[in-house]
Scaffold this motif. Sequence first.
Motif, PDB file in Angstrom:
ATOM      1  N   LYS A 166       0.857  -1.172   0.000  1.00 38.72           N
ATOM      2  CA  LYS A 166       0.000   0.000   0.000  1.00 38.72           C
ATOM      3  C   LYS A 166       0.899   1.229   0.000  1.00 38.72           C
ATOM      4  CE  LYS A 166      -3.825  -2.339   2.269  1.00 38.72           C
ATOM      5  NZ  LYS A 166      -3.578  -3.498   1.478  1.00 38.72           N
ATOM      6  N   VAL A 167       0.344   2.375  -0.347  1.00 40.17           N
ATOM      7  CA  VAL A 167       1.127   3.603  -0.433  1.00 40.17           C
ATOM      8  C   VAL A 167       0.646   4.563   0.646  1.00 40.17           C
ATOM      9  CG1 VAL A 167       1.886   5.463  -1.949  1.00 40.17           C
ATOM     10  CG2 VAL A 167       1.279   3.242  -2.928  1.00 40.17           C
ATOM     11  N   SER A 177      11.890   4.371   8.651  1.00 39.14           N
ATOM     12  CA  SER A 177      12.636   3.852   9.796  1.00 39.14           C
ATOM     13  C   SER A 177      11.709   3.553  10.975  1.00 39.14           C
ATOM     14  CB  SER A 177      13.707   4.866  10.203  1.00 39.14           C
ATOM     15  OG  SER A 177      14.397   4.433  11.321  1.00 39.14           O
ATOM     16  N   ALA A 178      10.786   4.460  11.263  1.00 38.28           N
ATOM     17  CA  ALA A 178       9.863   4.260  12.385  1.00 38.28           C
ATOM     18  C   ALA A 178       8.937   3.065  12.138  1.00 38.28           C
ATOM     19  CB  ALA A 178       9.040   5.531  12.618  1.00 38.28           C
ATOM     20  N   LEU A 179       8.466   2.911  10.904  1.00 41.36           N
ATOM     21  CA  LEU A 179       7.595   1.775  10.585  1.00 41.36           C
ATOM     22  C   LEU A 179       8.345   0.458  10.729  1.00 41.36           C
ATOM     23  CD1 LEU A 179       5.745   3.247   7.484  1.00 41.36           C
ATOM     24  CD2 LEU A 179       4.684   2.608   9.657  1.00 41.36           C
ATOM     25  N   LEU A 180       9.586   0.425  10.267  1.00 39.74           N
ATOM     26  CA  LEU A 180      10.391  -0.790  10.400  1.00 39.74           C
ATOM     27  C   LEU A 180      10.625  -1.137  11.866  1.00 39.74           C
ATOM     28  CD1 LEU A 180      12.962  -0.204   7.514  1.00 39.74           C
ATOM     29  CD2 LEU A 180      11.117  -1.894   7.566  1.00 39.74           C
ATOM     30  N   LYS A 181      10.844  -0.120  12.711  1.00 34.81           N
ATOM     31  CA  LYS A 181      11.030  -0.363  14.152  1.00 34.81           C
ATOM     32  C   LYS A 181       9.772  -0.942  14.788  1.00 34.81           C
ATOM     33  CE  LYS A 181      14.631   3.016  15.046  1.00 34.81           C
ATOM     34  NZ  LYS A 181      14.974   4.326  15.605  1.00 34.81           N
ATOM     35  N   MET A 182       8.599  -0.576  14.240  1.00 30.99           N
ATOM     36  CA  MET A 182       7.332  -1.102  14.751  1.00 30.99           C
ATOM     37  C   MET A 182       7.056  -2.517  14.240  1.00 30.99           C
ATOM     38  SD  MET A 182       4.850   2.220  14.329  1.00 30.99           S
ATOM     39  CE  MET A 182       3.392   1.322  14.775  1.00 30.99           C
ATOM     40  N   GLY A 183       7.878  -2.987  13.306  1.00 28.87           N
ATOM     41  CA  GLY A 183       7.680  -4.311  12.748  1.00 28.87           C
ATOM     42  C   GLY A 183       6.805  -4.330  11.503  1.00 28.87           C
ATOM     43  N   ILE A 184       6.515  -3.157  10.953  1.00 28.59           N
ATOM     44  CA  ILE A 184       5.724  -3.061   9.727  1.00 28.59           C
ATOM     45  C   ILE A 184       6.689  -2.920   8.561  1.00 28.59           C
ATOM     46  CG2 ILE A 184       4.028  -1.694   8.452  1.00 28.59           C
ATOM     47  CD1 ILE A 184       2.889  -0.820  11.179  1.00 28.59           C
ATOM     48  N   LYS A 185       6.524  -3.782   7.572  1.00 27.37           N
ATOM     49  CA  LYS A 185       7.409  -3.762   6.411  1.00 27.37           C
ATOM     50  C   LYS A 185       7.178  -2.469   5.630  1.00 27.37           C
ATOM     51  CE  LYS A 185       9.071  -6.967   2.927  1.00 27.37           C
ATOM     52  NZ  LYS A 185       8.841  -8.246   2.257  1.00 27.37           N
ATOM     53  N   ALA A 186       8.266  -1.717   5.381  1.00 30.96           N
ATOM     54  CA  ALA A 186       8.170  -0.433   4.689  1.00 30.96           C
ATOM     55  C   ALA A 186       9.336  -0.292   3.726  1.00 30.96           C
ATOM     56  CB  ALA A 186       8.185   0.707   5.704  1.00 30.96           C
ATOM     57  N   TYR A 187       9.124   0.514   2.685  1.00 28.23           N
ATOM     58  CA  TYR A 187      10.173   0.733   1.692  1.00 28.23           C
ATOM     59  C   TYR A 187      10.069   2.150   1.139  1.00 28.23           C
ATOM     60  CZ  TYR A 187      12.839   0.286  -2.651  1.00 28.23           C
ATOM     61  OH  TYR A 187      13.734   0.469  -3.679  1.00 28.23           O
ATOM     62  N   CYS A 188      11.174   2.861   1.220  1.00 26.75           N
ATOM     63  CA  CYS A 188      11.281   4.199   0.645  1.00 26.75           C
ATOM     64  C   CYS A 188      12.430   4.155  -0.362  1.00 26.75           C
ATOM     65  CB  CYS A 188      11.558   5.228   1.739  1.00 26.75           C
ATOM     66  SG  CYS A 188      11.829   6.889   1.106  1.00 26.75           S
ATOM     67  N   PRO A 189      12.128   4.123  -1.660  1.00 27.53           N
ATOM     68  CA  PRO A 189      13.200   4.045  -2.653  1.00 27.53           C
ATOM     69  C   PRO A 189      14.001   5.348  -2.705  1.00 27.53           C
ATOM     70  CG  PRO A 189      11.063   4.251  -3.726  1.00 27.53           C
ATOM     71  CD  PRO A 189      10.805   4.125  -2.261  1.00 27.53           C
ATOM     72  N   VAL A 246      18.402  10.595  -1.474  1.00 32.97           N
ATOM     73  CA  VAL A 246      17.185  11.363  -1.687  1.00 32.97           C
ATOM     74  C   VAL A 246      16.077  10.419  -2.161  1.00 32.97           C
ATOM     75  CG1 VAL A 246      16.184  13.269  -3.006  1.00 32.97           C
ATOM     76  CG2 VAL A 246      18.581  13.345  -2.339  1.00 32.97           C
ATOM     77  N   PRO A 247      14.882  10.501  -1.552  1.00 30.81           N
ATOM     78  CA  PRO A 247      13.765   9.665  -2.016  1.00 30.81           C
ATOM     79  C   PRO A 247      13.405   9.999  -3.460  1.00 30.81           C
ATOM     80  CG  PRO A 247      13.279  10.625   0.122  1.00 30.81           C
ATOM     81  CD  PRO A 247      14.527  11.284  -0.372  1.00 30.81           C
ATOM     82  N   ILE A 248      13.112   8.973  -4.258  1.00 26.99           N
ATOM     83  CA  ILE A 248      12.752   9.247  -5.646  1.00 26.99           C
ATOM     84  C   ILE A 248      11.272   9.583  -5.788  1.00 26.99           C
ATOM     85  CG2 ILE A 248      14.619   7.909  -6.662  1.00 26.99           C
ATOM     86  CD1 ILE A 248      12.633   5.688  -7.217  1.00 26.99           C
ATOM     87  N   LEU A 249      10.466   9.209  -4.816  1.00 30.34           N
ATOM     88  CA  LEU A 249       9.041   9.544  -4.823  1.00 30.34           C
ATOM     89  C   LEU A 249       8.772  10.440  -3.626  1.00 30.34           C
ATOM     90  CD1 LEU A 249       7.667   5.990  -5.635  1.00 30.34           C
ATOM     91  CD2 LEU A 249       7.866   7.910  -7.206  1.00 30.34           C
ATOM     92  N   LYS A 250       8.734  11.720  -3.867  1.00 29.79           N
ATOM     93  CA  LYS A 250       8.562  12.683  -2.777  1.00 29.79           C
ATOM     94  C   LYS A 250       7.221  12.478  -2.066  1.00 29.79           C
ATOM     95  CE  LYS A 250      12.287  14.827  -4.207  1.00 29.79           C
ATOM     96  NZ  LYS A 250      13.532  14.249  -3.835  1.00 29.79           N
TER      97      LYS A 250
END
Length: 154
Positions: A4-5, A18-30, A47-51
Amino acid sequence: MDWKVVYVKPRTEKKVESALLKMGIKAYCPVVTEIHQWSDRKKKVQVPILKSYVFVQPIDQELDMVFQVPHVVRYLFWLGKHAVVRDNEIKTMQNWLTASTNIQPVVEGIKPGDRIDIKTGPFKGEKGLVKEIGKNRIQLLLLDLDMKITLDRN
């Protein structure tokens, strides 16, 4: 499992990931690495490619937990449902960003406005439109991805 976005406040994408990963939720910021220059130095910056967007893969019970993270604004919706990004699309994006292939553009005979097929590298199989050819770089528009890339000549 699909992603989901999440729309986040500007310039907080990496903090939210980073905060989502610490909570155990899989997250990705390209992200991509860029060289930023200040008056006294140059520095490599990721730098994030999707602002303002972060991809998340929460299970149903974790959907609302995402909002416990500061700077998360809302989920992105499409036609009244959560916008979904397929797992293979995320993997393709990760492959593009981590590809270590050295792209050597062939520029003899190519001029702005030419359509080309990319035969090697992370964008193999894509069709491009040559936008600009400079002394040290080439700009291509990737037609199917609606994306502009710049290739440096080395």
